[in-house]
Write an enzyme that holds these catalytic residues in place. Structure first.
Site, PDB file in Angstrom:
ATOM      1  N   GLU A 107      -7.266   0.828   9.776  1.00 28.24           N
ATOM      2  CA  GLU A 107      -6.712   0.809   8.418  1.00 28.24           C
ATOM      3  C   GLU A 107      -6.833  -0.629   7.938  1.00 28.24           C
ATOM      4  O   GLU A 107      -6.063  -1.502   8.337  1.00 28.24           O
ATOM      5  CB  GLU A 107      -5.235   1.229   8.420  1.00 28.24           C
ATOM      6  CG  GLU A 107      -4.696   1.368   7.011  1.00 28.24           C
ATOM      7  CD  GLU A 107      -3.243   0.942   6.829  1.00 28.24           C
ATOM      8  OE1 GLU A 107      -2.713   1.223   5.753  1.00 28.24           O
ATOM      9  OE2 GLU A 107      -2.659   0.320   7.724  1.00 28.24           O
TER      10      GLU A 107
ATOM     11  N   ASP B 104      -3.047   0.612  12.771  1.00 31.90           N
ATOM     12  CA  ASP B 104      -2.286   0.346  11.548  1.00 31.90           C
ATOM     13  C   ASP B 104      -2.430  -1.116  11.122  1.00 31.90           C
ATOM     14  O   ASP B 104      -2.390  -2.026  11.951  1.00 31.90           O
ATOM     15  CB  ASP B 104      -0.804   0.640  11.859  1.00 31.90           C
ATOM     16  CG  ASP B 104       0.085   0.645  10.642  1.00 31.90           C
ATOM     17  OD1 ASP B 104      -0.208   1.410   9.724  1.00 31.90           O
ATOM     18  OD2 ASP B 104       1.072  -0.116  10.617  1.00 31.90           O
TER      19      ASP B 104
HETATM   20  C1  NOJ Z   1       0.476   1.474   6.960  1.00 27.37           C
HETATM   21  C2  NOJ Z   1       0.987   2.863   7.103  1.00 27.37           C
HETATM   22  O1  NOJ Z   1      -0.002   3.754   6.655  1.00 27.37           O
HETATM   23  C3  NOJ Z   1       2.269   2.956   6.311  1.00 27.37           C
HETATM   24  O2  NOJ Z   1       2.725   4.280   6.229  1.00 27.37           O
HETATM   25  C4  NOJ Z   1       3.292   2.062   6.943  1.00 27.37           C
HETATM   26  O3  NOJ Z   1       4.470   2.030   6.148  1.00 27.37           O
HETATM   27  C5  NOJ Z   1       2.772   0.635   7.081  1.00 27.37           C
HETATM   28  N1  NOJ Z   1       1.418   0.573   7.552  1.00 27.37           N
HETATM   29  C6  NOJ Z   1       3.637  -0.166   8.024  1.00 27.37           C
HETATM   30  O4  NOJ Z   1       3.390   0.242   9.349  1.00 27.37           O
END
Ligand code: NOJ
Length: 553
Positions: free
Chosen positions: A243, A201
């Site tokens: 991500e 993440d």
């Molecule tokens: C990216 C995630 O995809 C999202 O859903 C989340 O709110 C944020 N990161 C914080 O972890």
């Protein structure tokens, strides 16, 4: 260093345990429920699952606020259930990736509780503090409009802590070697329990220099190498899918020049251009985005997707382009989010038009990379705009026309199951679509089979074919003397196109492998065809002896 490149030609399915299948009837999905659906996923052709966060959490950001990294939230079952699940997945040849949320913890995590209670605690430096409110405290919010600041005063210690996301998600001080060691320990723990890697993440924020004095945060890319190395020392075929919504010129720094950092990244750049193409029938920005992200190390791979659990972020498009997408797919303010995106699911965005849905998914399966399909999209599930923020597209899976879509026996599902309108469970569900050979579900199964039989897309080099019409995207992939050609018509009208299939000798026979028919070139080596509105074609070029030429079978 790399033992297995399975992810180059895989099919990833992403789901949230909480909303997939409830086995114990308490209204919340759980691992036992998911386990019962493994054969469904195997039947669909999925060979990797990405699980959204399921660790212990107060659940204020759907699990992206973890309060214990070494446990699962009791609402989803026990660690024992988790291991049963990973074992069940393994038996069916399905790998499991899990979310790794280490940019921040929950403010309820014992580390943060100790850190705020005592300035001398060993956990104090695990977070990022400032005595004064930093001048830039109202900059850099990821959720503008909902999140007010990136520095919040902690009443207990009287200092401000940094949080890139919501105020209940204090950022970890990832530059601290102890924090880095803990991240490795977390990875090692889950690897031991049968997972095959992580969707990491918020990677740019994990590696960014943090603190009140930081004006232009530098990225600490070495961290990525150490995560990657550790993982592969422990388990050679495990991967990190990052991500990282960054501009193309930064991509290679995330992959590493020699592929020594992240194995996979989501291609956000292509994703935005793709939605512009769907909205405008102009595929030129999409072709450009594909070219801009073409360069990557041999072992590196893109994750390609349409929608995910977050908003569709259109922040990279020009204002005019973004407006075009809003006008087409999210005209009401209530459908938009964070000043930059759309919070709807794909099917309602496309007006439930099955031709457009098939075009969009056929495109996703044929873009350079590994497709990542979101649960429910295989049946064209809808959204519930009455729910706040991103929750509208996170409603429970619709299995049947039983009460609550067969998701739970409870009459209080964790989020309401969509029950009204064209996407209601009484007529849109897995059981009904299973019986209909033309359904989205059965079509998806056929597409996934076809995609897996076309390793050229995952492994090969692509070139764009000139079809003489900006509303038609022609692609060709070459790999080990095999080639695949795909054509997509974004117009709402039939088009007549003429093109050369490319390749060294110029392919004269294109053998249909999807829903069309073969195409033979004229004397000048040109293919002529008429493609229906939103139509698509998949061909194998160079004859069907490809099976003989594939070296992995
Ligand atoms: C990216 C995630 O995809 C999202 O859903 C989340 O709110 C944020 N990161 C914080 O972890």
């Amino acid at each position: 260093m790399i033992n297995d490149l399975w992810y180059k030609n895989a099919m990833v399915y992403c789901l949230s345990v909480e909303t997939f299948m409830d086995a114990n009837g308490d209204g919340v999905g759980d691992f036992q429920g998911l386990q019962r659906r493994l054969d469904y996923l195997a039947g669909l052709g999925v060979n990797a699952i990405w699980l959204m966060p399921f660790q212990t959490s107060p659940g204020r950001d759907d699990g992206y606020d973890v309060s214990d990294y070494y446990n699962i939230d009791p609402r989803y079952g026990t660690l024992g259930d988790f291991v049963e699940f990973t074992q069940g997945a393994k038996q069916r040849g399905i790998r499991v990736l899990i979310d790794l949320v280490v940019n921040h913890t929950s403010d309820q995590h014992p580390w943060f509780k100790e850190a705020r209670a005592d300035k001398n605690s060993r956990f104090r430096d695990w977070y990022v503090w400032s005595k004064e409110k930093p001048a830039n405290a109202d900059e850099g919010m990821v959720f503008p409009g909902v999140q007010k600041t990136t520095w919040t005063r902690d009443e207990k210690s009287g200092e401000y802590y940094f949080h890139r996301f919501y105020e209940f998600q204090p950022d970890l001080n990832t530059a601290n070697p102890q924090v880095q060691a803990e991240i490795l320990k977390i990875m090692g723990f889950w690897i031991q329990l049968g997972v095959c890697g992580f969707r990491m993440d918020a990677v740019p924020f994990v590696i960014a220099e943090k603190g009140a004095d930081v004006k232009t945060p530098k990225a600490q890319f070495d961290m990525l190498r150490s995560f990657r190395e550790f993982l592969q020392w422990r388990k050679g075929d495990s991967i990190i899918l990052a991500e990282a919504n960054v501009v193309p010129k930064e991509n290679l720094q995330y992959f590493g020049d020699d592929g020594e950092r992240m194995q996979m990244m989501f291609n956000f750049h292509v994703n935005q251009a793709l939605f512009y193409a769907l909205a405008s029938a102009d595929t030129r920005p999409l072709g450009k985005a594909m070219k801009e992200t073409q360069e990557r190390p041999q072992s590196g791979q893109w994750g390609v997707f349409l929608r995910n659990h977050d908003e569709l972020d259109l922040g990279r498009l020009s204002e005019g382009q973004r407006q075009r997408v809003f006008d087409a797919f999210a005209p009401d303010k209530n459908m938009q989010l964070y000043d930059r995106g759309i919070r709807r699911r794909l099917a309602p965005m496309l007006g439930g038009d099955i031709r457009r849905l098939k075009l969009a998914y056929s495109l996703m399966y044929s873009l350079p990379g590994t497709p990542v399909l979101r649960y429910g999209d295989e049946i064209g599930m809808g959204d519930d705009l009455k729910l706040p923020e991103r929750n509208c597209a996170r409603t429970p899976m619709q299995w049947s026309n039983e009460p609550n879509g067969g998701f739970t026996k409870s009459d209080k599902p964790v989020l309401p199951v969509i029950s009204e309108g064209p996407y209601g469970y009484s007529h849109l569900n897995v059981a009904f679509q299973r019986r209909d050979s033309e359904s989205m579900l059965n079509w998806t199964e056929r597409m996934i089979r076809m995609r897996k039989e076309a390793p050229e897309i995952g492994w090969g080099t692509f070139s764009l074919l000139d079809c003489g019409d900006a509303g038609v995207l022609g692609m060709r992939y070459d790999w080990r003397n095999n080639a695949v050609v795909t054509i997509h018509n974004f117009h709402d009208q039939p088009v007549e196109i003429v093109f050369k299939a490319g390749g060294e000798e110029g392919e004269t026979l294109l053998i249909d492998i999807a829903d069309g028919s073969d195409s033979r070139a004229d004397e000048q080596g040109r293919h002529h065809m008429v493609i229906e509105p939103y139509g698509y074609r998949w061909y194998r070029a160079g004859g069907l002896d490809y099976l003989l030429k594939r070296s992995d079978i």
